[in-house]
Structure formats: structure tokens, C-alpha cells
Scaffold this motif. Structure first.
Motif, PDB file in Angstrom:
ATOM      1  N   UNK A 255      62.282  65.766  68.905  1.00 23.51           N
ATOM      2  CA  UNK A 255      63.561  66.339  68.452  1.00 23.51           C
ATOM      3  C   UNK A 255      63.413  67.018  67.099  1.00 23.51           C
ATOM      4  N   UNK A 256      62.624  66.401  66.222  1.00 21.79           N
ATOM      5  CA  UNK A 256      62.422  66.967  64.883  1.00 21.79           C
ATOM      6  C   UNK A 256      61.539  68.211  64.927  1.00 21.79           C
ATOM      7  N   UNK A 257      60.757  68.373  65.993  1.00 22.73           N
ATOM      8  CA  UNK A 257      59.898  69.533  66.124  1.00 22.73           C
ATOM      9  C   UNK A 257      58.777  69.583  65.108  1.00 22.73           C
ATOM     10  N   UNK A 258      58.208  68.408  64.808  1.00 19.82           N
ATOM     11  CA  UNK A 258      57.146  68.336  63.804  1.00 19.82           C
ATOM     12  C   UNK A 258      55.908  67.689  64.402  1.00 19.82           C
ATOM     13  N   UNK A 259      54.795  67.921  63.761  1.00 19.43           N
ATOM     14  CA  UNK A 259      53.552  67.232  64.090  1.00 19.43           C
ATOM     15  C   UNK A 259      53.260  66.273  62.947  1.00 19.43           C
ATOM     16  N   UNK A 260      53.038  64.998  63.262  1.00 20.35           N
ATOM     17  CA  UNK A 260      52.966  63.975  62.223  1.00 20.35           C
ATOM     18  C   UNK A 260      51.691  63.154  62.361  1.00 20.35           C
ATOM     19  N   UNK A 261      50.934  63.070  61.288  1.00 20.16           N
ATOM     20  CA  UNK A 261      49.779  62.176  61.254  1.00 20.16           C
ATOM     21  C   UNK A 261      50.266  60.743  61.010  1.00 20.16           C
ATOM     22  N   UNK A 262      49.439  59.769  61.403  1.00 19.08           N
ATOM     23  CA  UNK A 262      49.873  58.369  61.346  1.00 19.08           C
ATOM     24  C   UNK A 262      50.330  57.932  59.953  1.00 19.08           C
ATOM     25  N   UNK A 263      49.603  58.205  58.864  1.00 19.02           N
ATOM     26  CA  UNK A 263      50.095  57.740  57.550  1.00 19.02           C
ATOM     27  C   UNK A 263      51.478  58.283  57.205  1.00 19.02           C
ATOM     28  N   UNK A 264      51.738  59.549  57.538  1.00 19.43           N
ATOM     29  CA  UNK A 264      53.047  60.131  57.252  1.00 19.43           C
ATOM     30  C   UNK A 264      54.118  59.527  58.165  1.00 19.43           C
ATOM     31  N   UNK A 265      53.744  59.235  59.409  1.00 15.77           N
ATOM     32  CA  UNK A 265      54.688  58.603  60.326  1.00 15.77           C
ATOM     33  C   UNK A 265      55.072  57.215  59.835  1.00 15.77           C
ATOM     34  N   UNK A 266      54.082  56.426  59.437  1.00 10.01           N
ATOM     35  CA  UNK A 266      54.362  55.072  58.960  1.00 10.01           C
ATOM     36  C   UNK A 266      55.169  55.115  57.662  1.00 10.01           C
ATOM     37  N   UNK A 267      54.859  56.067  56.766  1.00 15.99           N
ATOM     38  CA  UNK A 267      55.641  56.214  55.531  1.00 15.99           C
ATOM     39  C   UNK A 267      57.085  56.553  55.846  1.00 15.99           C
TER      40      UNK A 267
END
Length: 389
Positions: A255-267
């Protein structure tokens, strides 16, 4: 009366235990914490449990087998706890929640597995189990049951104190002029799901907030997560991994239309917990926040709460005699003491029930089931201390 409380919470990472020796002193109850501990699930059992939880499909055969295997795991932990702490008069097993059925703001049912007969057979001690459902039949949510402990423990604190548990789900009990308690939203549930899905470590959680500390919050994703309708519902309310699970995360990212690496996702997921908790604490005018649960070991989460709530005195529940990792096990030991004495073990203002109820189902131990003489009145307060203090 010595009671062993046992629970595996919504993080489904293991079994927490607490042996509490309760003594009634006038109109106050004193609980001496004789033992507390935690035992991780066997990794294969935890993986099998996770694979059977919503939204994954499962079978009655798998539920039957998990009910047995988790019951046997609880029995092993109960036996080793009694060996370390000495005999107990009653065991209270919360078991493992696998589904909590909520329609909007109405709880319709709840299912905890971990067959208590295995515990009774292994230890010879009577077991109280299935403790949530009676509150639901009285119109409550069966959660957060820890609110009864919170009201007794914090009733004498000045101002507007509140107890916050940061387990898989965050829940809060506000002990002011009127008691209010409810599930706020995910604390560690989504963080754990993201880490398990990524295979980031063997623990299945963000130890010491190390992953979150290396990431950056993604504003677009955070905005989507904060738009969840559950947060706008009025209390009493309850939730669980039926809503906040791995697919929920992937849907939010899409929905956000973003690509997220794990550290940024967890943050970002950690900041979600901080923002949702802080908003409700501020809205309630809380002056002292007593925190427990696994989240107290996450410095990123705690620092975020202190950043968002500079006027609130934030302390760990250990200062009130309830170790942060054992507080829920203590709460279920307290419920067991109440049931054994014919007393309700709920706070209706916290769960939304019409009235307080005596909780649970009893499985006899090796001999005749002998309960104490019933009490006419519930204690007005609770003091917790450690053995030898």
C-alpha cells in the motif's frame, strides 16, 4: 498458599513461570515471589506453532497434536520449576493462545491450547486452565486479565498511574478515578514476524533493539501502519495476531508503494509501537507508567517512549516487586489464588464484562481436590516482595 503461574504470551517464544506464596494480611494480600523463570520453546515446536497460526490454514489434526505437544512442554517446565522452587498447592496454566475471536469491539471467543491434563499427570498438582473464556461469557474481552493485578498493585500510587505490558501485543491498565484497560496494538508481534520471515537470526526477535538501531524509519510506511482502524476503536477492546501478522506487513508495504530493507522495516515497526502507545498514554493523562514485558529489553523502544512522553515518569515493573519478564505469570498465579478462594479474578472495568467472574477450569491432581475455605471479600491491595526480603 503457593501457586505456580505459567504463560506463553503472544510472542509464542517460550513459557514464563512464577511461584508466588500468597498470605492474606487483614484486607491486603502479600505475595512473596519464591521463583521466576523462562524456558524457550523447542525451535521445531515454535516453528510448527507459527506455521499453524492465522492467517495460515491449519487442520484439526494439527491443532490436536499441538495441544498435546504444548501441554507436554508446559508439564516439563512445571516439573522442573517445582523441583527448583519446592512444592506448590496449585498450578495455573494460561497455555498458548492460537485464536482470539473479536468482531469489531465484541469478543466472541478465545482458544488457548496446551492440554492441562499433561501437567496434572506429570506433577500430581491440580491445574487451573482456560481462564479467559468466563470473562467473555460475561460480556468482556477476556483481556487484559493482568488488569486485576495492576489495580491491586498500583492503587496506592499518586496521580494517574498506568501499567504497560510490551509483549507481542501492547496492553495498558489505567488506574485513575476509573479503571480502564485494553489492548493498544502490536508491541513486538510485527517486529518478530518480520524477523522470522527474513530469517534474520535464530532468536526470532530483535534482541536489545540491535536491528532497529541500525535502521531508519520509513515515513510512508509508518503513515500506512498508523491508519489502521483498530487504533480508533474505543476501549474496551482486544486484538492479537489474528490481525497483526506477517501478511499484514507485506500488505502495508504494498500500500505504501515502497521497497524496505529489514533494518528500516524493523525501525519503522518499532516506531509504530512507540507512537501508538505514546498517543494513548498521553490521551489518558498518565503520570506514572510502569512497564513490563519483553519490550523493556529493547532500548530503542524505551528511548522512543521517553522521547514522546517527557512529562511521564516511566519505570520498570521490577520497582513494584513484579519482574518485567514474570509479571504476567504472577498475574495468573494471583488469578489461581482468587479462584481457589471462590473470588473473582477479573477487573470488569478493564475487560468490559458486566460483572467480575471466578475464572478457569480445574483439573484434579493425584489426590482429592482440596480447596481453601472460601473468602467473603476480595483483598483491597497487593504487596509483592522477593523471598528473603
Amino acid at each position: 498458599m503457593r501457586v505456580l503461574g505459567m504463560i506463553s504470551g503472544t510472542s509464542h517464544d517460550g513459557i514464563d513461570t512464577a511461584v508466588v506464596d500468597f498470605t492474606l494480611e487483614g484486607d491486603r494480600l502479600r505475595g512473596t515471589l519464591a521463583y521466576s523463570g523462562g524456558t524457550p520453546y523447542d525451535p521445531a515446536l515454535r516453528a510448527r506453532l507459527i506455521a499453524a497460526l492465522p492467517p495460515a490454514p491449519t487442520t484439526l489434526a494439527e491443532m490436536c497434536e499441538l495441544d498435546t505437544l504444548i501441554g507436554q512442554a508446559f508439564a516439563d517446565v512445571a516439573a522442573s520449576t517445582i523441583e527448583a522452587a519446592g512444592p506448590v498447592d496449585l498450578i495455573v496454566s494460561h497455555g498458548q493462545t492460537v485464536f482470539h475471536w473479536v468482531d469489531a469491539t465484541t469478543a466472541l471467543g478465545t482458544l488457548q491450547i496446551g492440554q492441562p491434563a499433561w501437567i496434572a499427570e506429570r506433577t500430581g498438582v491440580p491445574v487451573l486452565s482456560d481462564v479467559r473464556i468466563r470473562d467473555i461469557t460475561a460480556g468482556g474481552h477476556g483481556a487484559p486479565l493482568v488488569s486485576y493485578l495492576d489495580t491491586l498493585l498500583l492503587g496506592a500510587v499518586e496521580g494517574t498511574p498506568a501499567a504497560l505490558n510490551l509483549g507481542g501485543i501492547s496492553n495498558m491498565t489505567i488506574v485513575g478515578d476509573q479503571v480502564s484497560a485494553y489492548d493498544i496494538g502490536p508491541a513486538n508481534a510485527l517486529i518478530d514476524a518480520a524477523i522470522v520471515a527474513a530469517g534474520a537470526n535464530d532468536l526470532g526477535y530483535d534482541a536489545d533493539g540491535a536491528i532497529a538501531a541500525t535502521g531508519t524509519v520509513v515515513p510512508e510506511l509508518l503513515d500506512v501502519l498508523l491508519s489502521e482502524p483498530y487504533y480508533a476503536l474505543s476501549a474496551p477492546k482486544s486484538t492479537g495476531k489474528e490481525l497483526f501478522h506477517g501478511t499484514y506487513i507485506t500488505d502495508a508495504i504494498a500500500t505504501a508503494g515502497v521497497s524496505v530493507e529489514l533494518p528500516d522495516l524493523v525501525a519503522t515497526l518499532t516506531e509504530l509501537t512507540v507512537r501508538t502507545v505514546a498517543a494513548d498514554v498521553a490521551r489518558a493523562g498518565v503520570t506514572t507508567l510502569v512497564v513490563s514485558g519483553g519490550g523493556v529489553h529493547n532500548p530503542v523502544m524505551l528511548a522512543g517512549l521517553r522521547r514522546e512522553l517527557p512529562e511521564v515518569d516511566i519505570v520498570v515493573s521490577d520497582e513494584f516487586g513484579a519482574p518485567a519478564d514474570s509479571k504476567e505469570a504472577i498475574a495468573f498465579a494471583l488469578i489461581g489464588w482468587c479462584t481457589a478462594h471462590g473470588l473473582p479474578g477479573t477487573e470488569p472495568a478493564g475487560t468490559g464484562a458486566r460483572e467480575a467472574r471466578v475464572l478457569g477450569t480445574l483439573t484434579p491432581g493425584a489426590g482429592p481436590l482440596r480447596l481453601p475455605e472460601p473468602l467473603a471479600r476480595a483483598p483491597r491491595g497487593l504487596v509483592l516482595d522477593a523471598a528473603g526480603s
